[in-house]
Design a protein around this motif. Sequence first.
Motif, PDB file in Angstrom:
ATOM      1  N   ASP A  31       0.848  -1.197   0.000  1.00  0.00           N
ATOM      2  CA  ASP A  31       0.000   0.000   0.000  1.00  0.00           C
ATOM      3  C   ASP A  31       0.882   1.245   0.000  1.00  0.00           C
ATOM      4  OD1 ASP A  31      -1.946   1.814   0.183  1.00  0.00           O
ATOM      5  OD2 ASP A  31      -2.823   1.071   2.056  1.00  0.00           O
ATOM      6  N   THR A  77      -0.308   4.322  -0.516  1.00  0.00           N
ATOM      7  CA  THR A  77      -1.069   5.533  -0.200  1.00  0.00           C
ATOM      8  C   THR A  77      -0.478   6.171   1.061  1.00  0.00           C
ATOM      9  OG1 THR A  77      -2.981   4.323  -0.961  1.00  0.00           O
ATOM     10  CG2 THR A  77      -3.404   6.443   0.100  1.00  0.00           C
ATOM     11  N   ARG A 111      -4.883   8.183   4.174  1.00  0.00           N
ATOM     12  CA  ARG A 111      -5.741   7.076   4.601  1.00  0.00           C
ATOM     13  C   ARG A 111      -6.510   7.449   5.868  1.00  0.00           C
ATOM     14  NH1 ARG A 111      -2.423   1.805   5.091  1.00  0.00           N
ATOM     15  NH2 ARG A 111      -0.528   2.908   4.513  1.00  0.00           N
ATOM     16  N   ASP A 131     -18.213  10.295  -0.424  1.00  0.00           N
ATOM     17  CA  ASP A 131     -17.743   8.985  -0.885  1.00  0.00           C
ATOM     18  C   ASP A 131     -18.724   7.871  -0.506  1.00  0.00           C
ATOM     19  OD1 ASP A 131     -14.149   9.354  -0.449  1.00  0.00           O
ATOM     20  OD2 ASP A 131     -15.630  10.362  -1.699  1.00  0.00           O
ATOM     21  N   VAL A 132     -18.872   6.932  -1.414  1.00  0.00           N
ATOM     22  CA  VAL A 132     -19.644   5.736  -1.086  1.00  0.00           C
ATOM     23  C   VAL A 132     -18.729   4.846  -0.268  1.00  0.00           C
ATOM     24  CG1 VAL A 132     -20.722   3.680  -2.039  1.00  0.00           C
ATOM     25  CG2 VAL A 132     -20.985   5.877  -3.188  1.00  0.00           C
ATOM     26  N   MET A 133     -19.228   4.327   0.827  1.00  0.00           N
ATOM     27  CA  MET A 133     -18.379   3.472   1.667  1.00  0.00           C
ATOM     28  C   MET A 133     -18.004   2.214   0.903  1.00  0.00           C
ATOM     29  SD  MET A 133     -19.919   3.678   5.450  1.00  0.00           S
ATOM     30  CE  MET A 133     -18.590   2.778   6.183  1.00  0.00           C
ATOM     31  N   ALA A 134     -16.787   1.824   1.030  1.00  0.00           N
ATOM     32  CA  ALA A 134     -16.337   0.607   0.355  1.00  0.00           C
ATOM     33  C   ALA A 134     -16.842  -0.580   1.141  1.00  0.00           C
ATOM     34  CB  ALA A 134     -14.824   0.604   0.285  1.00  0.00           C
ATOM     35  N   ALA A 135     -18.048  -0.902   0.906  1.00  0.00           N
ATOM     36  CA  ALA A 135     -18.655  -1.937   1.734  1.00  0.00           C
ATOM     37  C   ALA A 135     -18.545  -3.318   1.129  1.00  0.00           C
ATOM     38  CB  ALA A 135     -20.115  -1.606   1.947  1.00  0.00           C
ATOM     39  N   GLY A 136     -18.336  -3.356  -0.161  1.00  0.00           N
ATOM     40  CA  GLY A 136     -18.280  -4.672  -0.786  1.00  0.00           C
ATOM     41  C   GLY A 136     -16.956  -5.343  -0.535  1.00  0.00           C
ATOM     42  N   ARG A 137     -16.834  -5.866   0.631  1.00  0.00           N
ATOM     43  CA  ARG A 137     -15.560  -6.497   0.974  1.00  0.00           C
ATOM     44  C   ARG A 137     -15.583  -7.941   0.512  1.00  0.00           C
ATOM     45  NH1 ARG A 137     -16.255  -6.323   6.448  1.00  0.00           N
ATOM     46  NH2 ARG A 137     -18.237  -5.718   6.089  1.00  0.00           N
ATOM     47  N   ARG A 163     -15.656   9.039  -4.599  1.00  0.00           N
ATOM     48  CA  ARG A 163     -14.428   8.254  -4.400  1.00  0.00           C
ATOM     49  C   ARG A 163     -14.835   6.921  -3.764  1.00  0.00           C
ATOM     50  NH1 ARG A 163      -9.445  10.471  -4.284  1.00  0.00           N
ATOM     51  NH2 ARG A 163      -8.763   9.474  -2.387  1.00  0.00           N
ATOM     52  N   ILE A 164     -14.587   5.849  -4.504  1.00  0.00           N
ATOM     53  CA  ILE A 164     -15.004   4.533  -4.028  1.00  0.00           C
ATOM     54  C   ILE A 164     -13.772   3.702  -3.707  1.00  0.00           C
ATOM     55  CG2 ILE A 164     -16.344   2.473  -4.601  1.00  0.00           C
ATOM     56  CD1 ILE A 164     -17.989   4.221  -6.501  1.00  0.00           C
ATOM     57  N   TYR A 165     -13.754   3.130  -2.496  1.00  0.00           N
ATOM     58  CA  TYR A 165     -12.572   2.444  -1.975  1.00  0.00           C
ATOM     59  C   TYR A 165     -12.705   0.928  -2.052  1.00  0.00           C
ATOM     60  CZ  TYR A 165     -11.308   6.927   0.108  1.00  0.00           C
ATOM     61  OH  TYR A 165     -10.976   8.238   0.301  1.00  0.00           O
ATOM     62  N   ASP A 166     -11.532   0.271  -1.999  1.00  0.00           N
ATOM     63  CA  ASP A 166     -11.528  -1.162  -1.740  1.00  0.00           C
ATOM     64  C   ASP A 166     -11.917  -1.378  -0.285  1.00  0.00           C
ATOM     65  OD1 ASP A 166     -10.861  -2.294  -4.172  1.00  0.00           O
ATOM     66  OD2 ASP A 166      -8.713  -1.932  -3.882  1.00  0.00           O
ATOM     67  N   TRP A 167     -12.303  -2.602   0.025  1.00  0.00           N
ATOM     68  CA  TRP A 167     -12.772  -2.872   1.388  1.00  0.00           C
ATOM     69  C   TRP A 167     -11.705  -2.582   2.432  1.00  0.00           C
ATOM     70  CZ3 TRP A 167     -10.276  -6.611   4.332  1.00  0.00           C
ATOM     71  CH2 TRP A 167      -9.432  -7.475   3.636  1.00  0.00           C
ATOM     72  N   ASP A 168     -10.398  -2.718   2.018  1.00  0.00           N
ATOM     73  CA  ASP A 168      -9.322  -2.555   3.000  1.00  0.00           C
ATOM     74  C   ASP A 168      -8.631  -1.195   2.897  1.00  0.00           C
ATOM     75  OD1 ASP A 168      -8.227  -2.946   0.548  1.00  0.00           O
ATOM     76  OD2 ASP A 168      -6.959  -4.662   1.105  1.00  0.00           O
ATOM     77  N   HIS A 169      -9.090  -0.348   2.002  1.00  0.00           N
ATOM     78  CA  HIS A 169      -8.520   0.997   1.835  1.00  0.00           C
ATOM     79  C   HIS A 169      -7.014   0.937   1.533  1.00  0.00           C
ATOM     80  CE1 HIS A 169     -11.898   3.605   3.362  1.00  0.00           C
ATOM     81  NE2 HIS A 169     -12.317   2.396   3.621  1.00  0.00           N
ATOM     82  N   ARG A 170      -6.585  -0.149   0.904  1.00  0.00           N
ATOM     83  CA  ARG A 170      -5.147  -0.299   0.660  1.00  0.00           C
ATOM     84  C   ARG A 170      -4.828  -0.177  -0.827  1.00  0.00           C
ATOM     85  NH1 ARG A 170      -3.568  -5.573   4.265  1.00  0.00           N
ATOM     86  NH2 ARG A 170      -3.752  -4.601   6.305  1.00  0.00           N
ATOM     87  N   ASN A 220     -12.938  -3.968  -4.998  1.00  0.00           N
ATOM     88  CA  ASN A 220     -13.981  -3.172  -5.661  1.00  0.00           C
ATOM     89  C   ASN A 220     -13.432  -2.400  -6.864  1.00  0.00           C
ATOM     90  OD1 ASN A 220     -15.610  -4.036  -3.641  1.00  0.00           O
ATOM     91  ND2 ASN A 220     -15.475  -2.156  -2.430  1.00  0.00           N
TER      92      ASN A 220
END
Lengths: 174, 585
Positions: free
Chosen positions: A146, A148, A153, A167-173, B343-350, B366
């Motif tokens: 990573d 970033t 972060r 931002d849309v939460m990155a929920a699709g884990r 801004r759309i993130y991956d589940w782990d923000h990495r 994602n």
Amino acid sequence: MTSTRILTRRRLGATGAQHVPARRRRRTRGFVQVAGSVAADRLHLNSYGHAYLWFGAALIGILFYLALAAQVTQSSYDITRLQDQQRQLVAEQDQLRYQEVTLHAPAQVQQQAAQSGMQRAAPTAYVPAQQVAIDLQAPAGAAGTDATPLWERYLAALFNKVGGTRDVMAAGRH
Amino acid sequence: MSAGALGKRAPRRVEHVIGARWRILALLTIAALLAGAVWARLAYWQVLRHVQLSAQAQSQYHELIELPAVRGAIFDRNMTQLVVNTTVYSAFVSPDQVAARDRERVATGLSSVLGVDKAAMMQKLESGSKFAYVLRRFPKAKADQLRALKLPGVGLEDETQRSYLPGIAAGSSLAANMLGFVTYDGQGQRGLEQYYQKELAGTPGYISSYRDLANREIILGTHTHQDPINGSNLVLSVDANVQYQAEQALADGVKKANAESGSVLIMDPATGGIIAWADYPSYDANNFNHTDPSLFADNVSSYLYEPGSVMKVVTLSGAMNQGAITPDTVINDPGVLSVGGYRIYDWDHRNHGNINYTYVLAHSLNVGAMKAMLAEGHAACYSYLKGFGLTQPSGIDVAGETSVPLPPQDQMSDSQYATTSFGQGIGVNMIQMLAAVNVVANGGKYAPPHVVERVGTTINPLLLKPQRQVITGATAQQMTAMMENVVQHGSGWTSRVKGFELDQAGKTGTSQIPVNGQYTLDVWASFVGFLPAKHPKFTMIVVMRKPHYPGSNSDWTLNDGYLTAAPVWQKIAQAMVVDWRITPD
């Protein structure tokens, strides 16, 4: 072509039918009438006797009707009783079918198996063609590198938490 | 004088004659009026009221008795009967026919056999009413006991009841949510019982006859008799044993994950026939009238949820089939992507750096899914959503399916396409999602989901129709390999079935539940997969709603699909492997 003999026969037949005299119908007396008059003649019945005779006949008729009605009623009772019996037998059959079906139900089978001390065996007899080249105990895939910046972060996480971002939460884990 | 007298007499006689005529006329008029009134009344009754009166008269001596049709039974694929018709009894009493000296005996008898309150029974008997029910719908054993007592004024009435097989616990019956139940008036409610009401119920017959004053049938009367047409039996694609295993594993899983509810749906990949349909919590269809109505809701077909990462199977399959990507296509995933101003993130923000699509699916990223969607384009993405059956109801033959249609293609925003690519912002039911993933298991063809294989002797016409090809067989194979990788190296590791580690495909999915437009920490966790991967015997999806896994208060990722749904999948698959004697390829 019609032969003369046939024509003659036809003519004779037609005229013969015309000249046959109409039959007079003989008046016949019924059996009851004959028997009644014979009995009256022999018994020398007066008008009272006739009345008694008719009354007796009517009585016999009524008794016959009553006997018949009683028989019909009895049959009716028998039919009702048999229908009731049939219903009970059908109910019993249904009950037995349900018992039979329940006996084969998975829940019942499992319960009986458990009572008998049986246990479901895990399949251990499979021999794969090649050895498993992976670590079965390994957790979900490792995170990639990573790059970033940390501050970015943390900032993103903070904004997501307070809901101040679009931002849309990155929920699709996983 | 005499002349004068004579002269006076003549007019009097004339008056007398005229008066008499008037009287006669008046009398005639009155008689005519009276006769007219009688005739008018007669005409009223005989002409105007003819129809009504003759109907009333007929109702007194003409009797029409309905001959009920036997409701069809329901069998599973192995011809195990799942529903049986049984006879139950209702006891009634005619208090006016029970003598005062017998009341005590009758009340005691009824309370001892049926367990009714004796004091209440005495009160009922003393009321002197003509009819009162004592107890409704009890079994034959009690009816036999009651009959043996020969209580005066007490009668029994037999009725038919649907009886369902016992489920995993005392308060449940097998496959209750899928089968539904039948009300006391013979109407199917919910599930198959409602959907196939017409076929199951049949057509009742009747017998009509005349009766005399003593209510006896007149034997020589004109009888009309119509035999009932019994309902058709249903043969399902369901396997009762697998159904039971699924219900048991699901109940254990829901309890372990401390979830609100859970569901399992298993499908035959080749035909689309449903093998098991389980909900937890469920109810006892034998006791539906004492059940909380909220439990009747079937979460498999009527609960809409956002499928989360399971949707990536659809997105990546579509993009690969379109030729936009391959499993080995390398993309850069910085962990975040801006789409449509969001801004759309991956589940782990990495930041994951350069990765291929196999890695994207295995690690459920994602950004990768969004990039695949962008590569194929909105129009293609939409057409694949349609092809995989996610834009319309699945049309399953079970009552109560709910679905939300997607907005038209041109009305979907960029961000909607983006979130849809990884399974958020799109509402589907479990049947739609399973049927979509089953396309991959079925060599790229969409198998229409269904439960009933045969109605009577007629095969379900769905089975005879050709299946629609959604993606090519080659694409399906590529996706299968990617899904195998998910189990072997990715998030699906908790679903590994012993002996099938190299031969099963799957995908986890976890999506946060939105409340009032905001995503909460509660999730829908799911796992979908099929086994064996190359020649699948079943496709299965497990969904857990709002799990609260032990320890998830501090680490809410513990509620994810791989920890809550996949172990349930693994347990059921393990049982199926044994029951169906499935061997790895």
